[in-house]
Structures are given as structure tokens and as C-alpha cells.
Design a protein around this motif. Structure first.
Motif, PDB file in Angstrom:
ATOM      1  N   PHE A 103      33.979 -40.256 -62.513  1.00 44.24           N
ATOM      2  CA  PHE A 103      34.445 -41.195 -62.215  1.00 44.24           C
ATOM      3  C   PHE A 103      33.167 -41.898 -63.536  1.00 44.24           C
ATOM      4  O   PHE A 103      32.437 -41.854 -63.415  1.00 44.24           O
ATOM      5  N   ASP A 104      34.048 -43.039 -63.763  1.00 40.10           N
ATOM      6  CA  ASP A 104      33.289 -43.915 -64.855  1.00 40.10           C
ATOM      7  C   ASP A 104      32.168 -44.608 -64.434  1.00 40.10           C
ATOM      8  O   ASP A 104      31.156 -44.921 -64.679  1.00 40.10           O
ATOM      9  N   TRP A 105      32.326 -44.768 -62.756  1.00 37.71           N
ATOM     10  CA  TRP A 105      30.824 -45.910 -61.765  1.00 37.71           C
ATOM     11  C   TRP A 105      30.078 -45.167 -61.799  1.00 37.71           C
ATOM     12  O   TRP A 105      28.776 -45.521 -61.352  1.00 37.71           O
ATOM     13  N   GLU A 106      29.803 -43.639 -61.670  1.00 40.45           N
ATOM     14  CA  GLU A 106      29.217 -42.466 -61.169  1.00 40.45           C
ATOM     15  C   GLU A 106      28.316 -42.226 -62.151  1.00 40.45           C
ATOM     16  O   GLU A 106      29.052 -42.907 -63.711  1.00 40.45           O
ATOM     17  N   GLU A 107      27.352 -42.116 -62.214  1.00 42.52           N
ATOM     18  CA  GLU A 107      26.188 -41.968 -63.481  1.00 42.52           C
ATOM     19  C   GLU A 107      26.275 -40.181 -63.289  1.00 42.52           C
ATOM     20  O   GLU A 107      26.343 -39.501 -62.319  1.00 42.52           O
ATOM     21  N   ASP A 108      25.905 -39.417 -63.837  1.00 44.57           N
ATOM     22  CA  ASP A 108      25.705 -37.853 -64.437  1.00 44.57           C
ATOM     23  C   ASP A 108      24.427 -37.918 -63.739  1.00 44.57           C
ATOM     24  O   ASP A 108      23.164 -38.405 -63.342  1.00 44.57           O
ATOM     25  N   LYS A 109      24.751 -36.425 -62.770  1.00 43.02           N
ATOM     26  CA  LYS A 109      23.266 -35.734 -62.058  1.00 43.02           C
ATOM     27  C   LYS A 109      22.378 -35.141 -63.143  1.00 43.02           C
ATOM     28  O   LYS A 109      23.382 -34.034 -63.082  1.00 43.02           O
ATOM     29  N   ARG A 110      21.574 -34.909 -62.412  1.00 42.57           N
ATOM     30  CA  ARG A 110      20.326 -33.733 -63.483  1.00 42.57           C
ATOM     31  C   ARG A 110      19.525 -33.051 -62.648  1.00 42.57           C
ATOM     32  O   ARG A 110      19.195 -33.367 -61.738  1.00 42.57           O
ATOM     33  N   PHE A 111      19.180 -32.366 -62.864  1.00 39.56           N
ATOM     34  CA  PHE A 111      18.858 -31.206 -61.135  1.00 39.56           C
ATOM     35  C   PHE A 111      17.839 -29.780 -62.749  1.00 39.56           C
ATOM     36  O   PHE A 111      18.055 -29.159 -63.607  1.00 39.56           O
ATOM     37  N   VAL A 112      16.661 -29.545 -61.598  1.00 40.05           N
ATOM     38  CA  VAL A 112      16.493 -28.173 -61.999  1.00 40.05           C
ATOM     39  C   VAL A 112      16.886 -27.125 -60.910  1.00 40.05           C
ATOM     40  O   VAL A 112      16.732 -27.287 -60.265  1.00 40.05           O
ATOM     41  N   GLU A 113      17.456 -26.996 -61.972  1.00 41.38           N
ATOM     42  CA  GLU A 113      18.227 -25.192 -60.765  1.00 41.38           C
ATOM     43  C   GLU A 113      16.818 -23.630 -61.805  1.00 41.38           C
ATOM     44  O   GLU A 113      16.775 -23.331 -62.042  1.00 41.38           O
ATOM     45  N   LEU A 114      17.094 -23.018 -60.064  1.00 39.28           N
ATOM     46  CA  LEU A 114      16.149 -22.054 -60.172  1.00 39.28           C
ATOM     47  C   LEU A 114      17.171 -21.147 -59.936  1.00 39.28           C
ATOM     48  O   LEU A 114      18.342 -21.423 -58.912  1.00 39.28           O
ATOM     49  N   VAL A 115      16.964 -19.879 -60.660  1.00 39.67           N
ATOM     50  CA  VAL A 115      18.739 -18.850 -60.386  1.00 39.67           C
ATOM     51  C   VAL A 115      17.721 -17.518 -59.806  1.00 39.67           C
ATOM     52  O   VAL A 115      17.166 -16.482 -60.681  1.00 39.67           O
ATOM     53  N   PHE A 116      18.740 -17.199 -59.397  1.00 45.01           N
ATOM     54  CA  PHE A 116      18.718 -16.239 -58.280  1.00 45.01           C
ATOM     55  C   PHE A 116      19.348 -15.243 -58.495  1.00 45.01           C
ATOM     56  O   PHE A 116      20.450 -15.414 -57.964  1.00 45.01           O
ATOM     57  N   ASP A 117      18.883 -13.728 -58.736  1.00 37.11           N
ATOM     58  CA  ASP A 117      20.433 -12.271 -58.239  1.00 37.11           C
ATOM     59  C   ASP A 117      20.115 -11.615 -56.724  1.00 37.11           C
ATOM     60  O   ASP A 117      18.812 -11.080 -56.556  1.00 37.11           O
ATOM     61  N   VAL A 118      20.448 -12.031 -55.293  1.00 38.15           N
ATOM     62  CA  VAL A 118      20.032 -11.574 -54.748  1.00 38.15           C
ATOM     63  C   VAL A 118      21.084 -10.446 -53.722  1.00 38.15           C
ATOM     64  O   VAL A 118      21.572 -10.710 -53.534  1.00 38.15           O
ATOM     65  N   VAL A 119      20.159  -9.232 -53.378  1.00 38.98           N
ATOM     66  CA  VAL A 119      21.147  -8.390 -53.062  1.00 38.98           C
ATOM     67  C   VAL A 119      20.630  -8.385 -51.351  1.00 38.98           C
ATOM     68  O   VAL A 119      19.187  -7.954 -51.237  1.00 38.98           O
ATOM     69  N   ASN A 120      21.214  -8.287 -51.163  1.00 40.43           N
ATOM     70  CA  ASN A 120      21.244  -8.453 -49.013  1.00 40.43           C
ATOM     71  C   ASN A 120      21.246  -6.578 -48.635  1.00 40.43           C
ATOM     72  O   ASN A 120      21.603  -6.612 -48.624  1.00 40.43           O
ATOM     73  N   LEU A 121      19.854  -6.268 -48.326  1.00 43.84           N
ATOM     74  CA  LEU A 121      19.768  -4.677 -47.944  1.00 43.84           C
ATOM     75  C   LEU A 121      19.957  -5.014 -46.813  1.00 43.84           C
ATOM     76  O   LEU A 121      20.290  -2.851 -46.150  1.00 43.84           O
ATOM     77  N   GLY A 122      19.982  -6.091 -46.035  1.00 44.53           N
ATOM     78  CA  GLY A 122      20.105  -5.410 -44.467  1.00 44.53           C
ATOM     79  C   GLY A 122      21.368  -4.883 -44.008  1.00 44.53           C
ATOM     80  O   GLY A 122      22.765  -4.632 -45.365  1.00 44.53           O
ATOM     81  N   ASP A 123      21.973  -4.523 -43.231  1.00 45.00           N
ATOM     82  CA  ASP A 123      23.276  -4.331 -42.750  1.00 45.00           C
ATOM     83  C   ASP A 123      24.058  -5.500 -42.151  1.00 45.00           C
ATOM     84  O   ASP A 123      25.059  -5.066 -41.483  1.00 45.00           O
ATOM     85  N   ASP A 124      23.111  -6.780 -41.428  1.00 50.13           N
ATOM     86  CA  ASP A 124      24.254  -7.651 -41.217  1.00 50.13           C
ATOM     87  C   ASP A 124      24.555  -9.273 -42.656  1.00 50.13           C
ATOM     88  O   ASP A 124      23.630  -9.336 -43.193  1.00 50.13           O
ATOM     89  N   THR A 125      25.426  -9.589 -42.124  1.00 44.31           N
ATOM     90  CA  THR A 125      25.414 -11.156 -43.552  1.00 44.31           C
ATOM     91  C   THR A 125      24.433 -12.237 -42.603  1.00 44.31           C
ATOM     92  O   THR A 125      24.189 -12.020 -41.595  1.00 44.31           O
ATOM     93  N   SER A 126      23.777 -13.015 -43.939  1.00 43.38           N
ATOM     94  CA  SER A 126      22.796 -13.527 -43.601  1.00 43.38           C
ATOM     95  C   SER A 126      22.757 -14.696 -44.350  1.00 43.38           C
ATOM     96  O   SER A 126      24.065 -14.973 -45.049  1.00 43.38           O
ATOM     97  N   GLY A 127      22.137 -15.955 -44.034  1.00 44.63           N
ATOM     98  CA  GLY A 127      22.461 -17.076 -44.457  1.00 44.63           C
ATOM     99  C   GLY A 127      21.408 -17.254 -46.005  1.00 44.63           C
ATOM    100  O   GLY A 127      21.129 -16.646 -46.013  1.00 44.63           O
TER     101      GLY A 127
END
Length: 220
Positions: free
Chosen positions: A75-99
Motif C-alpha cells: 500500500f502507498d502508506w507502507e514502506e518497502d522492507k529490506r532484508f539480509v537473507e541467508l539461503v540454504f538448500d537443506v535435505v532432512n536425512l532423518g526418518d521424521d519431519t522436523s521444523g
């Protein structure tokens, strides 16, 4: 008249010459003593960079990149947000879903962590508390906070930049690994960040130190 035995006390003394080799040996011994002995000198963690893949036990993680991104205001009254992002490709090697979890506020609080971001033991430079962090898994059509077994997932870790705040040139991550053990009370196996006893407390072990250059806005 005869001179007293022993000669004059004013006679200059001959300087004592210590061989350079002896000085070198003494220096090495002193440094070794400060380190607690050759066998006890701490091992340096593995040094990794952008694109490296690390086996963390429970996860296989590729350190894709670090970048500055802009989230446009809706919206016009909002400001753009800038972030520093860290990007990872992660494979869960376990048998159960994790957070995906959150990075610990202090390294020592990571020893009970079982989710991915709990292994990001230290992030340098540190961001202010109001900057985040924010973590999520990027999925088709939205975001998630789960890592399913055997599936490669794009994990994003974000810190918000203040207005006119400049991002760092690079980010350094101290990263831990996970070990599988059984709870002696509940008799249930679980994953936790690998740790060792340091003094009177448990401290997480640093498996790798990863340095990521921060890509500025508009770069690829």
C-alpha cells in the motif's frame, strides 16, 4: 704486594651468548605450554564458502548464498522492507519431519536444539534484536516451517535492515552438527546438536565456519 685472590671486582664480565636455536626452542615450548600441550591444542573448524555442502548428521546443507532483498510495500502508506537473507538448500536425512527452528540467542543454548536453524551457533556480525531473525521454508505458493524426510527444501533466514542501514560485506556462520541418542528417562531416541563439556557446562561443537559474501540489491 700481591693481589687479593679472585682479582678486581671492576673487571668487566664477559657477555653470555645464548644460541639462536636455544631461543627458538624456548619460544616453542612457551607457546605449546600456553596452548595446553601439542595434543590438547584446539582443532580449527572446517572452513567453507558459498556453494559448499556440509553433512550435519540429521541434515545435508548447501550454503547457497547471502543477499539483500527488497519486499515491496503493498500500500502507498507502507514502506518497502529490506532484508539480509541467508539461503540454504537443506535435505532432512532423518526418518521424521522436523521444523526449521531458530538460531540460538547464545551458542550454549543450542545444545538441546534438534531443528535445523538451531545448528547456526553464531552469526557474525550480530544483528540487533528487532531485526529478527525470521525463518521459513520457501514452497510453491507460499511458506512452510517444516522439513520433510528426503526432500530438498529452500530455507531462508532473514534479518531486516533499518532505513539507510548498510548491509555487511560478508557473514560468517559457526555451524554445528547433530547426533542421535536415546533419552534415558523417556527411552525415546532424539536428535540434538553435538556438544562437549567445557568447564562446568556443555557447549556445542563447531563443525564448520562458513563465510558468505553478501550480494547487494539488484545483483545476481
Amino acid at each position: 704486594m700481591t693481589e687479593p685472590s679472585g682479582g678486581s671486582s671492576d673487571k668487566p664480565r664477559r657477555p653470555v651468548v645464548v644460541p639462536a636455536l636455544a631461543l627458538t626452542a624456548f619460544t616453542v615450548v612457551g607457546i605449546t605450554a600456553l596452548l595446553g600441550g601439542l595434543s590438547e591444542a584446539p582443532d580449527e573448524p572446517e572452513a567453507l564458502g558459498q556453494g559448499a555442502v556440509l553433512d550435519q548428521g540429521r541434515y545435508s546443507t548447501k550454503f547457497v548464498e547471502s543477499r539483500v532483498t527488497v519486499e515491496k510495500a503493498q500500500f502507498d502508506w507502507e514502506e518497502d522492507k529490506r532484508f539480509v537473507e541467508l539461503v540454504f538448500d537443506v535435505v532432512n536425512l532423518g526418518d521424521d519431519t522436523s521444523g526449521i527452528g531458530m538460531p540460538p540467542e547464545k551458542p550454549e543454548s543450542a545444545v538441546t536444539a534438534g531443528d535445523f536453524a538451531g545448528s547456526l551457533l553464531k552469526i557474525t556480525p550480530a544483528f540487533s534484536k528487532d531485526a529478527g531473525p525470521f525463518t521459513f521454508v520457501r514452497v510453491k505458493g507460499g511458506e512452510s516451517r517444516q522439513l520433510h524426510p528426503g526432500v530438498q527444501s529452500e530455507v531462508i533466514l532473514r534479518y531486516r535492515l533499518k532505513e539507510n542501514e548498510q548491509p555487511p560485506e560478508k557473514i560468517t556462520l559457526d555451524v554445528g552438527a547433530f547426533e542421535y541418542s536415546a533419552d534415558p528417562v523417556a527411552a525415546l531416541p532424539y536428535w540434538s546438536v553435538a556438544s562437549k563439556e567445557v568447564g562446568d557446562k556443555q557447549m556445542p561443537e563447531i563443525k564448520a565456519r562458513v563465510v558468505l559474501p553478501v550480494k547487494k540489491e539488484g545483483t545476481t
